[in-house]
Design a protein around this motif. Structure first.
Motif, PDB file in Angstrom:
ATOM      1  N   ASP A 223      17.306  26.083  45.545  1.00 46.98           N
ATOM      2  CA  ASP A 223      16.167  25.241  45.202  1.00 46.98           C
ATOM      3  C   ASP A 223      15.510  25.715  43.909  1.00 46.98           C
ATOM      4  O   ASP A 223      15.492  26.905  43.603  1.00 46.98           O
ATOM      5  CB  ASP A 223      15.132  25.260  46.331  1.00 46.98           C
ATOM      6  CG  ASP A 223      15.628  24.562  47.587  1.00 46.98           C
ATOM      7  OD1 ASP A 223      16.514  23.699  47.471  1.00 46.98           O
ATOM      8  OD2 ASP A 223      15.129  24.892  48.682  1.00 46.98           O
TER       9      ASP A 223
ATOM     10  N   CYS B  39      18.542  21.795  39.582  1.00 51.14           N
ATOM     11  CA  CYS B  39      19.096  20.654  40.316  1.00 51.14           C
ATOM     12  C   CYS B  39      20.579  20.935  40.545  1.00 51.14           C
ATOM     13  O   CYS B  39      21.396  20.726  39.637  1.00 51.14           O
ATOM     14  CB  CYS B  39      18.897  19.347  39.547  1.00 51.14           C
ATOM     15  SG  CYS B  39      19.642  17.895  40.333  1.00 51.14           S
TER      16      CYS B  39
ATOM     17  N   LYS C  37      17.378  15.079  43.940  1.00 46.60           N
ATOM     18  CA  LYS C  37      16.644  16.328  44.154  1.00 46.60           C
ATOM     19  C   LYS C  37      15.235  16.174  43.562  1.00 46.60           C
ATOM     20  O   LYS C  37      15.062  15.595  42.487  1.00 46.60           O
ATOM     21  CB  LYS C  37      17.354  17.494  43.472  1.00 46.60           C
ATOM     22  CG  LYS C  37      18.792  17.727  43.939  1.00 46.60           C
ATOM     23  CD  LYS C  37      18.841  18.464  45.247  1.00 46.60           C
ATOM     24  CE  LYS C  37      20.266  18.826  45.610  1.00 46.60           C
ATOM     25  NZ  LYS C  37      20.351  19.657  46.829  1.00 46.60           N
TER      26      LYS C  37
END
Length: 203
Positions: free
Chosen positions: A29, A44, A143
């Motif tokens: 993340d 991403c 995302k």
């Protein structure tokens, strides 16, 4: 250190018989807090479930400032290369994802000279086409990164440096684990190919 030499030799032999696949991929993340005046990576990453399947992808990034609901396009990356789509980010975004390949799994970008106006929500859309022998499959991945920008010299800055170091270490361990798994599979495939060619070779 003695076992390293046979392993390297085996890897070289595998290169003669087996096509090398893509490197290991680990989904991590993105960080969500940046320091004003510094650079920041908007992460991403979307890994393919089957690394042996060929694929191509294009990327679009969108941004909605804090307090607003509408998203505006800010960046695209496709077969024609990168393109900054909004004046607020002109000359401040650089591609930080997969290099020298249309098979994009890392669609991260790097934002230079972060300002407080960069606070808000970022959306990364990765449009992937999986290429099979007789068919293609399209997969759209989204995302989201909620970014907060803080001032320089805060206590948070020091905490972030330590957190980033810990996060990097965890990511590295995860990456090495996936790499070892991928390498063991490659070695196993190599043995099978070499054994098959050994027994089918006519003398």
């Amino acid at each position: 250190m003695a076992p390293v030499a046979p392993l390297l030799l085996l890897s070289l032999l595998c290169g003669l018989f087996v096509d090398r696949g893509e490197g290991a991929c680990a989904e991590v993340d993105s960080d969500t807090e940046a320091v004003a005046g510094r650079g920041f990576k908007l992460g991403c990453i979307s890994c393919k479930k089957r690394s042996e399947v060929q694929a191509s992808a294009t990327v679009e990034w969108f941004f909605s400032p804090t307090g607003e609901s509408d998203f505006k396009p800010i960046y695209t990356y496709n077969e024609n290369g990168p393109s900054i789509e909004h004046d607020q980010f002109m000359d401040r975004i650089d591609w930080n994802g997969s290099k020298r390949s249309n098979d994009i799994q890392d669609a991260s970008i790097y934002l230079f000279n972060v300002t407080f106006n960069d606070s808000g929500t970022y959306q990364c859309f990765l449009y992937r086409t999986l290429i099979y022998t007789n068919d293609e499959y399209h997969d759209d991945i989204n995302k989201v990164v909620h970014l907060t920008v803080v001032a320089k010299g805060t206590m948070y800055d020091a905490v972030m440096k330590r957190s980033a170091s810990v996060g990097l270490l965890v990511s590295l361990i995860h990456y090495l684990y996936r790499l070892i798994i991928a390498l063991s599979r490659e070695i196993n495939n190599c043995f099978l190919v070499i054994t098959k060619q050994w027994f089918t070779t006519e003398y």
